[in-house]
Design a protein around this motif. Sequence first.
Motif, short mmCIF file in Angstrom:
data_model
loop_
_atom_site.label_atom_id
_atom_site.label_comp_id
_atom_site.label_asym_id
_atom_site.label_seq_id
_atom_site.Cartn_x
_atom_site.Cartn_y
_atom_site.Cartn_z
N PHE A 230 -74.60 6.95 25.90
CA PHE A 230 -73.43 7.76 26.26
C PHE A 230 -72.60 7.92 24.99
CE2 PHE A 230 -74.53 5.74 30.36
CZ PHE A 230 -74.63 6.87 31.15
N GLY A 231 -72.66 9.11 24.41
CA GLY A 231 -72.12 9.28 23.07
C GLY A 231 -70.93 10.21 22.96
N CYS A 232 -70.30 10.13 21.79
CA CYS A 232 -69.20 11.01 21.45
C CYS A 232 -69.06 11.03 19.93
CB CYS A 232 -67.89 10.51 22.08
SG CYS A 232 -66.53 11.71 22.01
N GLY A 233 -68.55 12.14 19.41
CA GLY A 233 -68.24 12.17 17.99
C GLY A 233 -67.32 11.01 17.64
N ALA A 234 -67.65 10.30 16.55
CA ALA A 234 -66.90 9.10 16.17
C ALA A 234 -66.11 9.30 14.88
CB ALA A 234 -67.86 7.91 16.03
N PHE A 235 -65.78 10.55 14.58
CA PHE A 235 -65.10 10.86 13.32
C PHE A 235 -63.73 10.18 13.24
CE2 PHE A 235 -67.32 15.28 12.73
CZ PHE A 235 -68.53 14.72 13.07
N PRO B 243 -70.09 11.78 10.41
CA PRO B 243 -70.33 12.99 9.61
C PRO B 243 -70.92 12.70 8.24
CG PRO B 243 -68.00 12.43 9.53
CD PRO B 243 -68.65 11.42 10.43
N PHE B 244 -72.07 13.32 7.96
CA PHE B 244 -72.69 13.24 6.64
C PHE B 244 -72.87 14.64 6.05
CE2 PHE B 244 -73.53 9.01 8.07
CZ PHE B 244 -73.72 8.23 6.93
N TYR B 245 -71.95 15.57 6.38
CA TYR B 245 -72.03 16.92 5.82
C TYR B 245 -71.98 16.81 4.30
CZ TYR B 245 -70.53 17.85 10.61
OH TYR B 245 -70.41 17.88 11.99
N ILE C 224 -76.50 11.74 25.65
CA ILE C 224 -75.56 12.86 25.78
C ILE C 224 -74.37 12.55 24.87
CG2 ILE C 224 -74.21 14.32 27.32
CD1 ILE C 224 -75.68 12.96 29.68
N THR C 225 -74.08 13.45 23.96
CA THR C 225 -72.94 13.27 23.07
C THR C 225 -71.93 14.39 23.26
OG1 THR C 225 -74.22 12.10 21.37
CG2 THR C 225 -72.21 13.21 20.65
N THR C 226 -70.71 14.01 23.65
CA THR C 226 -69.61 14.96 23.65
C THR C 226 -69.09 15.07 22.22
OG1 THR C 226 -68.94 14.61 25.95
CG2 THR C 226 -67.23 15.32 24.42
N TRP C 227 -68.82 16.29 21.78
CA TRP C 227 -68.51 16.48 20.36
C TRP C 227 -67.10 16.03 20.00
CZ3 TRP C 227 -71.60 16.05 16.80
CH2 TRP C 227 -71.38 16.54 15.51
N ASP C 228 -66.11 16.40 20.81
CA ASP C 228 -64.72 16.09 20.50
C ASP C 228 -64.17 15.08 21.50
OD1 ASP C 228 -64.79 18.00 18.46
OD2 ASP C 228 -64.02 19.59 19.77
N PHE C 229 -63.61 14.00 21.00
CA PHE C 229 -62.98 13.03 21.90
C PHE C 229 -61.55 13.44 22.23
CE2 PHE C 229 -60.84 8.81 22.62
CZ PHE C 229 -61.40 8.61 23.87
N ARG C 230 -60.84 13.98 21.23
CA ARG C 230 -59.45 14.39 21.45
C ARG C 230 -59.33 15.91 21.30
NH1 ARG C 230 -54.54 11.58 18.16
NH2 ARG C 230 -55.78 12.28 16.37
N ASP C 231 -58.46 16.49 22.10
CA ASP C 231 -58.21 17.92 22.02
C ASP C 231 -57.81 18.34 20.60
OD1 ASP C 231 -58.71 18.27 24.70
OD2 ASP C 231 -56.63 18.62 25.29
N GLY C 232 -58.23 19.55 20.25
CA GLY C 232 -57.80 20.14 18.98
C GLY C 232 -58.66 19.80 17.79
N ALA C 233 -59.78 19.10 17.99
CA ALA C 233 -60.58 18.66 16.84
C ALA C 233 -61.30 19.82 16.17
CB ALA C 233 -61.56 17.59 17.28
N TRP C 234 -62.14 20.54 16.90
CA TRP C 234 -62.88 21.67 16.33
C TRP C 234 -62.35 22.96 16.98
CZ3 TRP C 234 -68.00 24.02 18.16
CH2 TRP C 234 -68.44 24.98 17.25
N LEU C 235 -62.01 23.93 16.16
CA LEU C 235 -61.51 25.23 16.60
C LEU C 235 -60.18 25.13 17.35
CD1 LEU C 235 -64.85 26.86 17.91
CD2 LEU C 235 -63.82 27.03 15.62
#
Length: 399
Positions: free
Chosen positions: A38-43, A73-75, A314-325
């Motif tokens: 059970f995943g999520c972006g960890a940035f 992130p390893f961009y 399953i990974t949700t990309w953003d944990f907090r509102d406003g992260a991407w876009l």
Amino acid sequence: MDISHRQFNKNIRLKDKAGNPVADQEIRLVQTNHSFLFGCGAFDFIPYVMKGEEEYKDLTDKWLDVFNFGTLPFYWGNFEPKEGEPQTDVLMKTAGFLKEKNVTIKGHPLCWHTVCADWLMKYDNGTILKKQLERIDREVTGFKGVIDMWDVINEVVIMPIFDKYDNAITRICKEKGRVALIKEVFEKAHECNPEATLLLNDFNTSINYEILIDGCLNAGVPISAIGIQSHQHQGYWGKEKLEEVLERFSFFGLPIHFTENTLISGDIMPAHIVDLNDWQVDEWPSTPEGEERQAKEIEEMYRTLFSHPLVEAITTWDFRDGAWLNAPSGFVRKDNSLKPSYLMLRDLIKKEWHTDITVKTDSEGRIRVQGFKGEYSITANGQKTFADLTDNEDQTIVI
């Protein structure tokens, strides 16, 4: 929905350290972690670990109360903005912190045409490929044992025809072809860590992605799992599309990871937007009705994916509102308050899909137990041990 494949049903025999059966004793088994990811972006862990920023402690504590799987992130353009000066220390410390919390970590991505290193552009294509492979060697080897899962290459369906701006990776993909480039980067990653889980990842769920996967497998590319992005800023896919995508990509028999999932709790992005990055707004508020909708959609999606035997993560990309876009895409609001989606998912993982049982051993120290696959604490007569319970095979545990 049938979720029996997420559970074990087995005989366990308990012995003490002297080898005697733990007979006629009450045994408590409490699940401490799921096998399912059970995943999520960890940035958000980066500013907390590196700077101790207080607002991120509350945020990361809430993250850890739900998730057992994080993407870091390893961009390349951000990880190594100046050639020869990678941000290895930052990612290693953050990954180490997560690993101590029993979180499985994935690095994202090793090769991508977007957020690429601009300094690569001064090199010819042969040198670009050489440096890309060296980069994979450095990261996969260097993080081995801390990060053993990687999105090896990202969004290759569009990679050779990407025309928004010139970049080094599109250049070499155009020259070598999709499958040839994928084969090179996967083989290097596999060589550096043969035990690593290596993903091919894409947002394109059309037949073009299926054709690409088929070509890769025919070429012997060591793909561990298929990554499917599901950014749904323009509206929820719905159960029917989810099941249709699962059916098509199950053809390959490989594990499936939903790697980047987004469902928003505000107004839906207009349908005419082709590249989601083109939708730039100053404000994109979460609304009460949107939050209720988001929670219902996420619940249906998780139940659908959890019931499919090939889905492992399953990974949700953003944990907090406003992260991407700037989207209202998180499980928590911008002020870190919990949204209905967070409460719903925590209840699914920590209550409905969780095992906490007490059973009594027979005269031979045996019990028959059923529960969700994962890691367990096992307590008997004041003694505690830990064990992985992940299959239906009989098991002997010393306590």
